[in-house]
Motif scaffolding. Sequence first.
Motif, mmCIF file in Angstrom:
data_model
loop_
_atom_site.group_PDB
_atom_site.id
_atom_site.type_symbol
_atom_site.label_atom_id
_atom_site.label_comp_id
_atom_site.label_asym_id
_atom_site.label_seq_id
_atom_site.Cartn_x
_atom_site.Cartn_y
_atom_site.Cartn_z
ATOM 1 N N ASN A 160 0.849 -1.192 0.000
ATOM 2 C CA ASN A 160 0.000 0.000 0.000
ATOM 3 C C ASN A 160 0.885 1.242 0.000
ATOM 4 O O ASN A 160 1.828 1.356 0.785
ATOM 5 C CB ASN A 160 -0.898 -0.015 1.241
ATOM 6 C CG ASN A 160 -1.989 1.044 1.191
ATOM 7 O OD1 ASN A 160 -1.716 2.229 1.010
ATOM 8 N ND2 ASN A 160 -3.220 0.618 1.357
ATOM 9 N N ALA A 176 -2.622 -12.253 -0.537
ATOM 10 C CA ALA A 176 -3.875 -11.483 -0.537
ATOM 11 C C ALA A 176 -4.945 -12.199 0.288
ATOM 12 O O ALA A 176 -5.718 -11.553 1.019
ATOM 13 C CB ALA A 176 -4.350 -11.272 -1.965
ATOM 14 N N GLN A 177 -5.011 -13.529 0.187
ATOM 15 C CA GLN A 177 -5.975 -14.304 0.976
ATOM 16 C C GLN A 177 -5.699 -14.176 2.470
ATOM 17 O O GLN A 177 -6.624 -14.021 3.274
ATOM 18 C CB GLN A 177 -5.917 -15.786 0.578
ATOM 19 C CG GLN A 177 -6.596 -16.119 -0.744
ATOM 20 C CD GLN A 177 -6.549 -17.614 -1.026
ATOM 21 O OE1 GLN A 177 -5.596 -18.131 -1.601
ATOM 22 N NE2 GLN A 177 -7.567 -18.312 -0.592
ATOM 23 N N LYS A 215 -4.136 -11.714 3.996
ATOM 24 C CA LYS A 215 -4.450 -10.348 4.425
ATOM 25 C C LYS A 215 -5.953 -10.159 4.545
ATOM 26 O O LYS A 215 -6.436 -9.449 5.432
ATOM 27 C CB LYS A 215 -3.845 -9.348 3.437
ATOM 28 C CG LYS A 215 -2.327 -9.294 3.501
ATOM 29 C CD LYS A 215 -1.756 -8.300 2.497
ATOM 30 C CE LYS A 215 -0.232 -8.240 2.628
ATOM 31 N NZ LYS A 215 0.376 -7.334 1.634
ATOM 32 N N GLN A 216 -6.705 -10.807 3.651
ATOM 33 C CA GLN A 216 -8.152 -10.749 3.719
ATOM 34 C C GLN A 216 -8.664 -11.354 5.022
ATOM 35 O O GLN A 216 -9.669 -10.930 5.585
ATOM 36 C CB GLN A 216 -8.759 -11.498 2.520
ATOM 37 C CG GLN A 216 -10.270 -11.401 2.395
ATOM 38 C CD GLN A 216 -10.744 -9.994 2.063
ATOM 39 O OE1 GLN A 216 -10.047 -9.237 1.393
ATOM 40 N NE2 GLN A 216 -11.933 -9.643 2.532
ATOM 41 N N ALA A 217 -7.915 -12.357 5.522
ATOM 42 C CA ALA A 217 -8.281 -13.016 6.783
ATOM 43 C C ALA A 217 -7.793 -12.238 8.004
ATOM 44 O O ALA A 217 -8.030 -12.657 9.132
ATOM 45 C CB ALA A 217 -7.714 -14.430 6.805
ATOM 46 N N GLY A 218 -7.094 -11.128 7.787
ATOM 47 C CA GLY A 218 -6.627 -10.299 8.899
ATOM 48 C C GLY A 218 -5.187 -10.507 9.288
ATOM 49 O O GLY A 218 -4.709 -9.903 10.248
ATOM 50 N N ALA A 256 -6.081 -11.379 13.420
ATOM 51 C CA ALA A 256 -6.637 -12.560 12.755
ATOM 52 C C ALA A 256 -6.842 -13.696 13.748
ATOM 53 O O ALA A 256 -6.190 -13.763 14.786
ATOM 54 C CB ALA A 256 -5.718 -13.015 11.623
ATOM 55 N N VAL A 270 -7.073 -20.742 7.899
ATOM 56 C CA VAL A 270 -6.034 -19.725 7.756
ATOM 57 C C VAL A 270 -4.656 -20.343 7.943
ATOM 58 O O VAL A 270 -3.709 -20.033 7.212
ATOM 59 C CB VAL A 270 -6.251 -18.572 8.757
ATOM 60 C CG1 VAL A 270 -5.136 -17.542 8.633
ATOM 61 C CG2 VAL A 270 -7.593 -17.897 8.518
#
Length: 469
Positions: A226, A304-305, A307-310, A330, A336
């Motif tokens: 980012n 990405a997966q 990060k999507q999970a925290g 997370a 996870v």
Amino acid sequence: MTLLSIPDFIGRFHPVLVHLPIGILLLGCLFQLMTIKSRFSALRAAVPFIYLLGGLGAVVSSVSGYLLSQSGDYDGNMVGIHQWLGISVSVISLVVYILYRKGVREALLNLTAVVLIVLITLTGHYGGSLTHGSDYLTSALNDDGKGKAAVPPVPNVQQALAYTHMIQPLLKNRCYSCHGADKQKGKLRLDTREFMLKGGEDGKAIIPGSAEESELIKRLLLPSSNEDHMPPKEKPQLTQEEIQLLTWWVMEGADFNKKVTELKQSEKIKPVLLSFQTGAAKAAEALSDVPAEEVTKADAALIAQLKQAGVVVIPVKGNSNYLSASFVTAKATPEVLKLLSGLKKQLVWLNMAGTGLDDNGLKMLSGLAALVRVNLSNTSVTDQGMASLKGLKHLQYINLVATKVTADGVEQLKELKELNSIYLYQTAVNKKDTERLKKLFHKVNLEFGGYIVPTLAKDTTEVKPPVSK
């Protein structure tokens, strides 16, 4: 793009434009001085054109530099010195071109070449100081090999002043180069209390008592990909312990005067604080940041997966392909944990603190053979789960604080030759077993906690009346 943003856009080309005229003018000065020797006299014909080309380039660079300085991101005094030195280089270069055309004495031209070299050097120095800090050159000489540690070792962490001895050094070594007295990216300064509380153009840097609303903490936790992540990915990154330290300090009110012992400490933060103590810090410095051998880049879709999970997944430093994963936001669900197996070559640091991870979950992590650091504090792992770590041949650091692991469980790690530090505060290790573990792990730094902090005369003491019999 609005008309008001065009000057700012042009100014941002200054770092690109400035290097070309520097090279051209230095080449012109070199040719000029070489013509002192008769065998290089043929170079004299090219010198006027080189000065003209370099001088015009210096003018363009000065204009773009002026536009960049209007952003207000840099120290005004240093910008002024750099600016006038740059203008001097531009003017003198063009004047020398004119003098050359008029055929002035060779001695004067040689002297001017020396003056130009000095001016270019000074201009470059101040430009570098604006970008990297005024102590950029001297910091390497004063490093003493300890530059890797953002927070210097603290002899007694509980008696240390939280801001002065821990937070301020951390900010100085990781943030001041962009947000200090010499440079203020985004109108933000972090070198004084007043500026920290004032914040920058994107909001409050810190909001005492609320890490979630503090822009500084939010940016630290952003993925490194980012563009708002801080520090920028090409700069040294904060470790998970350093992020936790900073977050804890903000949550406890961002006090600038209190000692660590005067601030509320959860069981989760105690081992983090202990890691900055002298013995623990020295052991941490001995750890390798990343393995020496190269590794391929991890699957971007898999990251990405996660990060999507925290899960916070970031490079351990710079542009390295080796990764750090933290479950601070997370849950350690089987789904996870299974994703982590796809990072078995790249994952070297893993923080599972406070996740409630159990022995079954730990077994799913046994294939992460590249792991160097593992934080299992405040989880549900037991001696049974320790067997899952036997295959982690590169493991150097493990945090078992506030777990049910006993001395028998710790003993299962004795074959890990690279093991450097084991944190055992508030575990099920009995006091009678500590000597056995010290002999078994005689080359390993064992931290059992339980340090006694002496009561000083100035400390507050609660006095109760004697109980009547």
